[in-house]
Scaffold this motif. Structure first.
Motif, PDB file in Angstrom:
ATOM      1  N   ASN A  22       0.860  -1.178   0.000  1.00 13.28           N
ATOM      2  CA  ASN A  22       0.000   0.000   0.000  1.00 13.28           C
ATOM      3  C   ASN A  22       0.907   1.242   0.000  1.00 13.28           C
ATOM      4  OD1 ASN A  22      -1.975   1.935   0.300  1.00 13.28           O
ATOM      5  ND2 ASN A  22      -2.696   1.238   2.291  1.00 13.28           N
ATOM      6  N   PRO A  23       1.516   1.561  -1.155  1.00 14.86           N
ATOM      7  CA  PRO A  23       2.521   2.634  -1.191  1.00 14.86           C
ATOM      8  C   PRO A  23       1.981   3.996  -0.804  1.00 14.86           C
ATOM      9  CG  PRO A  23       1.908   1.961  -3.423  1.00 14.86           C
ATOM     10  CD  PRO A  23       1.306   0.956  -2.489  1.00 14.86           C
ATOM     11  N   ARG A  24       0.681   4.261  -1.042  1.00 19.16           N
ATOM     12  CA  ARG A  24       0.119   5.557  -0.661  1.00 19.16           C
ATOM     13  C   ARG A  24       0.225   5.758   0.851  1.00 19.16           C
ATOM     14  NH1 ARG A  24      -4.699   6.103  -0.682  1.00 19.16           N
ATOM     15  NH2 ARG A  24      -4.968   8.303  -1.130  1.00 19.16           N
ATOM     16  N   ALA A  25      -0.131   4.711   1.610  1.00 19.92           N
ATOM     17  CA  ALA A  25      -0.082   4.825   3.063  1.00 19.92           C
ATOM     18  C   ALA A  25       1.361   4.908   3.555  1.00 19.92           C
ATOM     19  CB  ALA A  25      -0.801   3.634   3.703  1.00 19.92           C
ATOM     20  N   VAL A  26       2.235   4.070   2.991  1.00 24.02           N
ATOM     21  CA  VAL A  26       3.642   4.096   3.393  1.00 24.02           C
ATOM     22  C   VAL A  26       4.227   5.492   3.180  1.00 24.02           C
ATOM     23  CG1 VAL A  26       5.943   3.208   2.890  1.00 24.02           C
ATOM     24  CG2 VAL A  26       3.998   1.631   2.980  1.00 24.02           C
ATOM     25  N   ASP A  27       3.946   6.077   2.027  1.00 23.89           N
ATOM     26  CA  ASP A  27       4.470   7.413   1.722  1.00 23.89           C
ATOM     27  C   ASP A  27       3.899   8.452   2.680  1.00 23.89           C
ATOM     28  OD1 ASP A  27       5.832   9.365  -0.132  1.00 23.89           O
ATOM     29  OD2 ASP A  27       3.760  10.035  -0.366  1.00 23.89           O
ATOM     30  N   LEU A  28       2.622   8.337   3.016  1.00 21.14           N
ATOM     31  CA  LEU A  28       1.989   9.291   3.931  1.00 21.14           C
ATOM     32  C   LEU A  28       2.684   9.271   5.292  1.00 21.14           C
ATOM     33  CD1 LEU A  28      -0.390  11.259   4.586  1.00 21.14           C
ATOM     34  CD2 LEU A  28      -1.673   9.235   5.332  1.00 21.14           C
ATOM     35  N   TYR A  29       2.908   8.066   5.814  1.00 23.29           N
ATOM     36  CA  TYR A  29       3.518   7.967   7.137  1.00 23.29           C
ATOM     37  C   TYR A  29       4.964   8.458   7.120  1.00 23.29           C
ATOM     38  CZ  TYR A  29      -0.575   5.001   7.834  1.00 23.29           C
ATOM     39  OH  TYR A  29      -1.848   4.527   7.896  1.00 23.29           O
ATOM     40  N   GLU A  30       5.708   8.073   6.105  1.00 21.85           N
ATOM     41  CA  GLU A  30       7.115   8.483   6.044  1.00 21.85           C
ATOM     42  C   GLU A  30       7.246   9.999   5.916  1.00 21.85           C
ATOM     43  OE1 GLU A  30       8.693   6.136   2.860  1.00 21.85           O
ATOM     44  OE2 GLU A  30       9.336   4.534   4.221  1.00 21.85           O
ATOM     45  N   ARG A  31       6.343  10.627   5.159  1.00 24.99           N
ATOM     46  CA  ARG A  31       6.409  12.079   4.977  1.00 24.99           C
ATOM     47  C   ARG A  31       6.109  12.828   6.280  1.00 24.99           C
ATOM     48  NH1 ARG A  31       2.595  14.003   2.101  1.00 24.99           N
ATOM     49  NH2 ARG A  31       1.538  12.131   1.351  1.00 24.99           N
ATOM     50  N   HIS A  32       5.473  12.151   7.241  1.00 23.74           N
ATOM     51  CA  HIS A  32       5.156  12.791   8.512  1.00 23.74           C
ATOM     52  C   HIS A  32       6.026  12.267   9.644  1.00 23.74           C
ATOM     53  CE1 HIS A  32       1.607  13.954   6.146  1.00 23.74           C
ATOM     54  NE2 HIS A  32       1.568  14.989   6.947  1.00 23.74           N
ATOM     55  N   GLY A  33       7.182  11.710   9.282  1.00 23.49           N
ATOM     56  CA  GLY A  33       8.194  11.414  10.276  1.00 23.49           C
ATOM     57  C   GLY A  33       8.154  10.045  10.911  1.00 23.49           C
TER      58      GLY A  33
END
Length: 302
Positions: free
Chosen positions: A264-275
């Motif tokens: 689920n790359p959308r979720a992974v990217d969301l979390y990583e972008r917020h630290g």
């Protein structure tokens, strides 16, 4: 207000019941949700009634305002997309807004067909990543902690619909199955919380269900976090992720953790972008076998 093919419709939602007194506390009977629709400039009036009965639930002090449940079918009559689907179904069944008659329909007779319309609309609106149409940025979302028992139905419905959209399936878990999934998190500990993202009209667009880790009360376990598919790309998830750390810190947590499917790359990217940072190695989910990654965030003191 709804605009359908450049035609404006007005709608209102109200509740009614009968009150009986027998010398003690009042008793309420015949609880009914009433949805009224009319077209601007036309004489016709449409009234759809959802009356409580066996297997038919309406707001009665427990269910949230606007919520109606018939078996496994659930509708939130405060949501414009639901009203639009009910209007479309009524028009398809012959209601004519230019007819001066006042037409009253049993809303339960439309319920299943409307649920199917909503599912079809959702499937048509979900495109592969990179092809999904851009939606209007959501700039006025407010994120707050829900009171005990509040917004559980909305959160459960969002979780069921978002999960189905994520996995590309047409099968959406009914409320009777989805609600206990969220409720068990919020009821497990006095420190559990349900964080909801609300639009200016108070409609829930996303949520996060949180509980303390059993072995470490200083760490918050974000068990479920989801945004309604209709609001994907509008910034609701970003607003949730921006507000989440502060709410966790205020509740006394020093760290937050969550799991996410690596496919689920959308979720992974969301979390990583917020630290949020990966913690440990990916592991197969015990039921689906899909690889999950644990993420962890160090919280700033409140």
């Amino acid at each position: 207000m709804l605009v359908v093919d450049r035609v404006t419709y007005r709608w209102s939602l109200s509740h009614r019941h009968r009150v009986e007194h027998d010398g003690g506390p009042p008793h309420y009977h015949g609880c009914t949700e009433r949805l009224a629709v009319r077209r601007d400039g036309a004489p016709g009036r449409l009234e759809m009634l959802f009356e409580a009965g066996p297997g038919r639930l309406v707001p009665d002090g427990l269910l949230h305002s606007g919520g109606v449940i018939h078996g496994e079918d659930y509708l939130n009559l405060h949501q414009p997309r639901v009203v639009r689907a009910l209007l479309d179904e009524a028009l398809a069944r012959g209601w004519r807004p230019t007819d001066p008659a006042h037409v009253t329909l049993d809303g339960w007779m439309l319920c299943t067909a409307v649920v199917l319309r909503l599912r079809a609309a959702r499937r048509n609106s979900v495109a592969p990543p990179g092809l999904r149409p851009q939606t209007r940025p959501m700039t006025s979302v407010r994120v707050q902690v829900a009171g005990h028992g509040e917004h559980l139905d909305e959160a459960a419905t969002i979780w069921a619909e978002a999960t189905a959209a994520r996995d590309g399936t047409t099968e959406v878990a009914p409320l009777s199955l989805a609600r206990p999934v969220i409720e068990q998190v919020t009821d497990r500990s006095p420190r559990s919380m349900l964080l909801v993202a609300l639009d200016p009209d108070g409609v829930v667009l996303g949520f996060a269900a949180v509980e303390p880790m059993p072995a470490d009360g200083s760490t918050a376990d974000v068990r479920y976090l989801a945004v309604h598919p209709g609001s994907w790309g509008s910034g609701v998830g970003r607003q949730l992720m921006l507000a989440l750390p502060a709410h966790l810190a205020v509740a006394g947590f020093t760290h937050g953790e969550l799991d996410v499917y690596l496919d689920n790359p959308r979720a992974v990217d969301l979390y990583e972008r917020h630290g949020w940072l990966p913690s440990g190695d990916p592991t197969p989910h015990p039921r689906s076998g899909r690889l999950e990654q644990r993420f962890r965030l160090e919280l700033q003191p409140a």
